[in-house]
Design a protein around this motif. Structure first.
Motif, short mmCIF file in Angstrom:
data_model
loop_
_atom_site.label_atom_id
_atom_site.label_comp_id
_atom_site.label_asym_id
_atom_site.label_seq_id
_atom_site.Cartn_x
_atom_site.Cartn_y
_atom_site.Cartn_z
N HIS A 280 -2.63 -0.48 14.96
CA HIS A 280 -2.04 0.81 15.35
C HIS A 280 -0.61 0.96 14.86
CE1 HIS A 280 -1.31 4.44 17.65
NE2 HIS A 280 -0.21 3.89 18.11
N PHE A 281 0.15 -0.15 14.81
CA PHE A 281 1.54 -0.06 14.40
C PHE A 281 1.75 -0.56 12.97
CE2 PHE A 281 1.80 -0.28 19.06
CZ PHE A 281 2.53 0.87 19.29
N LEU A 282 0.66 -0.60 12.20
CA LEU A 282 0.75 -0.90 10.78
C LEU A 282 0.42 0.36 9.98
CD1 LEU A 282 -1.07 -4.35 10.40
CD2 LEU A 282 1.39 -3.93 10.31
N LYS A 283 1.11 0.54 8.87
CA LYS A 283 0.80 1.64 7.97
C LYS A 283 0.27 1.04 6.68
CE LYS A 283 0.88 5.95 6.52
NZ LYS A 283 0.01 6.98 7.09
N PRO A 284 -1.07 0.99 6.49
CA PRO A 284 -1.63 0.42 5.27
C PRO A 284 -1.37 1.31 4.06
CG PRO A 284 -3.26 0.53 7.06
CD PRO A 284 -2.11 1.40 7.44
N PHE A 285 -1.22 0.69 2.90
CA PHE A 285 -1.08 1.45 1.66
C PHE A 285 -1.51 0.56 0.50
CE2 PHE A 285 2.93 -0.73 2.29
CZ PHE A 285 3.29 -1.18 1.02
N THR A 286 -1.72 1.16 -0.64
CA THR A 286 -2.10 0.43 -1.85
C THR A 286 -0.93 0.43 -2.82
OG1 THR A 286 -4.42 1.07 -1.58
CG2 THR A 286 -3.74 0.31 -3.75
N SER A 287 -0.66 -0.74 -3.39
CA SER A 287 0.47 -0.85 -4.31
C SER A 287 0.08 -1.72 -5.50
CB SER A 287 1.68 -1.47 -3.60
OG SER A 287 2.78 -1.57 -4.47
N GLY A 288 0.74 -1.45 -6.62
CA GLY A 288 0.50 -2.23 -7.82
C GLY A 288 1.62 -3.20 -8.10
N THR A 289 2.67 -2.73 -8.74
CA THR A 289 3.71 -3.64 -9.23
C THR A 289 4.84 -3.92 -8.24
OG1 THR A 289 4.85 -1.75 -10.23
CG2 THR A 289 3.28 -2.94 -11.61
N ASP A 290 5.15 -2.98 -7.36
CA ASP A 290 6.31 -3.15 -6.48
C ASP A 290 5.99 -2.70 -5.07
OD1 ASP A 290 8.78 -3.47 -5.37
OD2 ASP A 290 9.88 -2.41 -6.94
N PRO A 291 5.32 -3.56 -4.28
CA PRO A 291 4.95 -3.15 -2.91
C PRO A 291 6.15 -2.90 -2.01
CG PRO A 291 4.49 -5.49 -3.30
CD PRO A 291 4.81 -4.88 -4.62
N ALA A 292 7.26 -3.60 -2.22
CA ALA A 292 8.44 -3.38 -1.38
C ALA A 292 8.98 -1.96 -1.55
CB ALA A 292 9.52 -4.41 -1.71
N ALA A 293 9.02 -1.49 -2.79
CA ALA A 293 9.48 -0.12 -3.05
C ALA A 293 8.50 0.89 -2.47
CB ALA A 293 9.65 0.10 -4.55
N ASP A 294 7.21 0.59 -2.61
CA ASP A 294 6.21 1.50 -2.06
C ASP A 294 6.29 1.54 -0.53
OD1 ASP A 294 5.27 2.19 -4.55
OD2 ASP A 294 3.76 0.61 -4.59
N ALA A 295 6.62 0.40 0.09
CA ALA A 295 6.75 0.36 1.55
C ALA A 295 7.90 1.25 2.00
CB ALA A 295 6.97 -1.07 2.01
N ARG A 296 9.00 1.25 1.25
CA ARG A 296 10.14 2.11 1.59
C ARG A 296 9.75 3.58 1.49
NH1 ARG A 296 12.87 -2.08 -1.24
NH2 ARG A 296 12.81 -0.91 -3.20
N LYS A 297 8.93 3.92 0.51
CA LYS A 297 8.47 5.30 0.38
C LYS A 297 7.59 5.68 1.57
CE LYS A 297 8.49 5.36 -4.69
NZ LYS A 297 7.62 5.47 -5.91
N VAL A 298 6.73 4.75 1.97
CA VAL A 298 5.84 5.01 3.11
C VAL A 298 6.66 5.27 4.37
CG1 VAL A 298 4.14 3.97 4.65
CG2 VAL A 298 3.87 3.76 2.17
N LEU A 299 7.69 4.48 4.58
CA LEU A 299 8.51 4.63 5.78
C LEU A 299 9.29 5.95 5.77
CD1 LEU A 299 9.92 1.02 6.23
CD2 LEU A 299 8.24 2.17 7.66
#
Length: 433
Positions: free
Chosen positions: A167-186
């Motif tokens: 419930h408190f996780l936001k799943p996403f799919t990433s290729g080369t830079d998951p940390a950057a994609d995580a910041r976008k998700v947030l």
């Protein structure tokens, strides 16, 4: 800590000795969380030269590198046989791009457990914004009240692997830079977008459909919680009242999935993508109700219920439009589900109210409970025009060329179902012609 540094140094030193002697792997591993550039990559197979005695790192042989590499133990799935590692790597290939970021902002931190369940031992605690690698997911959603979600098997950057409720996780799919994609998700507020872009209905909408008992006085298209972000209005329509919350500025986060609306006392808490609670004050008292998404077409459900009632009336009318009783008068069934009733004075005031006069409408809003299903065909309600708030209902059954009516008591109803006749029920036989 000093002892960790010493242990790590010993591991590296031992690895150099092993490498210089041409040591063979003692096992094989699949990298769960690899490097964004260079080796080892996520999903690759590596040789395990030695597992750490303190359980925090392993020495691995990275293809293309002469020297062994120390790698966090939890970021590798270890197998004794290379064939086992190969089979796991093939199954894991579809998940190499699966990541998640923690969206729980409040305390306590989000626990990672050693098994997928609330009774699992807590082995790690995740903080807001922390990136995790998703290894697998439970087959079905489970309830961890008040939420419903999957259990995710995750690994952390510092090498811990376990299970986390989603419930408190936001799943996403990433290729080369998951940390950057995580910041976008947030930076995206998908939760608020879900609130504002959805028509919400009272939870009893689903309850009525599940029971097969639709109350058309309550189950209406105009009833619900209707966000209007363009005009900055949150409209709440209940069967008997309407509230409009005109807010100023933008909605404000009051928690991980909670929002307030400036200038109002309205608060919305998101339980999951299909359930929210709406809180406000009514007559100086706090009020909180559950609202849900209704995937079925509300208009079609209403239309089907109206058709059901019309069909029952048509079947009754087909048997004969006149119901006559020597003691309780004559009922004339008319088109448009209307009726007139003459000579019912003996039923006043015990069954029919004293204000009722000659006619009104017929309805079939009530249902026969399971306890009575073998004894009665249905429940008919006469709503007198002068007495609209208290329709007079009878259990009925076709019998010997007519209809037998049985009156109800005040406690005969439970959620639109008749569970028993009145304690001193009046039984009337009407000839039908």
């Amino acid at each position: 800590m000093p002892h960790r540094s010493i242990a790590a140094g010993l591991i590296v030193l031992c690895g150099l000795v092993l490498a210089s002697c041409g040591a063979r792997p003692v096992g094989w591993g699949v990298v769960l969380w690899g490097e964004t550039s260079g080796a080892p990559r996520t999903g690759s197979i590596v040789g395990i030269l030695q597992e750490s005695a303190i359980g925090e790192a392993s020495l691995i042989a990275v293809p293309g590198e002469k020297k062994p590499r120390e790698y966090p133990l939890g970021r590798i799935r270890i197998f004794k046989k290379k064939s086992e590692a190969t089979a796991f790597a093939a199954a894991y290939a579809g998940s190499t791009g699966a990541w998640a970021v923690v969206v729980k902002e409040d305390l306590p931190p989000l626990p990672v457990r050693d098994a997928p369940g609330q009774d699992g031992k807590v082995i790690y605690k995740l903080q807001y914004g922390q990136l995790v690698k998703v290894v697998s997911r439970s087959a079905e959603k489970v309830d961890v009240k008040p939420y419903s979600d999957y259990w995710y098997e995750v690994t952390t950057e510092d090498g811990f692997t376990g299970w986390c409720f989603g419930h408190f996780l936001k799943p996403f799919t990433s290729g080369t830079d998951p940390a950057a994609d995580a910041r976008k998700v947030l930076s995206q507020d998908d939760v608020l977008a879900r609130i504002m872009g959805t028509t919400w209905r009272p939870s009893w909408f689903l309850d009525q459909v599940a029971r097969g008992a639709i109350d058309l006085s309550m189950y209406r298209e105009d009833v619900g919680f209707f966000p209007d972000p363009q005009d900055h209005v949150m409209k709440l329509v209940l069967p008997l009242s309407t509230f409009e919350f005109h807010y100023t500025g933008e909605p404000q986060k009051a928690g991980v999935a909670s929002y307030t609306f400036p200038g109002t006392d309205l608060r919305v808490d998101v339980l999951d993508q299909d359930r929210i609670t709406v809180s406000y004050r009514y007559k100086d008292q706090p009020k909180t109700d559950l609202y849900v998404t209704v995937k079925d077409d509300v208009a079609q459900i209403i239309s089907a219920e109206q058709a059901r009632r019309s069909d029952l009336y048509a079947a009754l009318l087909k048997r004969g439009a006149t119901l006559s009783s020597s003691a309780y008068g004559t009922i004339h069934l008319q088109q448009g589900m209307r009726f007139t009733w003459e000579g019912f004075s003996k039923l006043v005031p015990t069954v029919i109210g004293p204000d009722a006069k000659g006619g009104g409408s017929v309805d079939f809003s009530l249902h026969v409970g399971k306890e009575l299903a073998s004894d009665y065909d249905g429940v008919i309600t006469f709503v007198f025009d002068e007495y609209p708030r208290a329709g007079v209902s009878f259990l009925y059954r076709a019998a010997g060329g007519g209809l037998r009516f049985t009156s109800l008591g005040r406690d005969s109803l439970q959620d639109l179902f008749v569970t028993h006749p009145g304690l001193s029920a009046v039984v009337i036989f009407f000839n039908q012609s």
